[in-house]
Design a protein around this motif. Structure first.
Motif, short mmCIF file in Angstrom:
data_model
loop_
_atom_site.label_atom_id
_atom_site.label_comp_id
_atom_site.label_asym_id
_atom_site.label_seq_id
_atom_site.Cartn_x
_atom_site.Cartn_y
_atom_site.Cartn_z
N LYS A 36 52.73 76.04 16.28
CA LYS A 36 51.82 76.98 15.61
C LYS A 36 51.81 76.71 14.10
O LYS A 36 52.86 76.56 13.48
CB LYS A 36 52.26 78.41 15.86
CG LYS A 36 51.34 79.44 15.23
CD LYS A 36 51.79 80.85 15.53
CE LYS A 36 50.86 81.83 14.86
NZ LYS A 36 51.23 83.21 15.14
N GLY A 56 47.93 76.25 24.96
CA GLY A 56 47.83 76.82 23.63
C GLY A 56 46.41 77.01 23.14
O GLY A 56 45.47 77.21 23.93
N LYS A 89 48.46 78.33 18.10
CA LYS A 89 49.66 78.59 18.90
C LYS A 89 50.32 77.22 19.13
O LYS A 89 49.71 76.19 18.87
CB LYS A 89 49.30 79.15 20.28
CG LYS A 89 48.54 80.43 20.31
CD LYS A 89 48.25 80.79 21.77
CE LYS A 89 47.46 82.07 21.89
NZ LYS A 89 47.17 82.39 23.29
#
Length: 100
Positions: A36, A56, A89
């Motif tokens: 992230k 993600g 993310k």
């Protein structure tokens, strides 16, 4: 074991990790790993490319605007357009490129 290697290396990485999964003279498939907040710096694609998010979420950024890509989303990256990718993310992506 490329994906497992990337996931392990990401634990201590300061930048995104890219590794070749498969390639020949006319195409290549890269696996990109992000934690992230990591950013793949601005660059241009030399070949027609497609970014696919496996896990993600990332944001594809270019002059025309930003596109958020979530798991299983795909995005066609134009040749010669300056762009960057930022992880929203922890993320794993495939980048497929072909010279046709």
């Amino acid at each position: 074991m490329i994906i497992k290697q990337i996931k392990e290396e990401l634990k201590s990485a300061k930048n995104p990790i890219a590794k070749s999964l498969h390639h020949n003279a006319t195409f290549r498939v890269l696996v990109l790993g992000f934690r992230k907040g990591m950013v793949m710096k601005s660059h241009t694609a030399k070949w027609p490319s497609k970014l696919t998010v496996l896990e993600g979420s990332v944001t594809y950024q270019e002059e025309k605007g930003n596109t958020v890509l979530n798991q299983y989303d795909e995005f066609e990256i134009p040749v010669g357009v300056v762009h960057s990718v930022e992880a929203n993310k922890d993320s794993l992506c495939l980048l497929t490129q072909s010279d046709d």
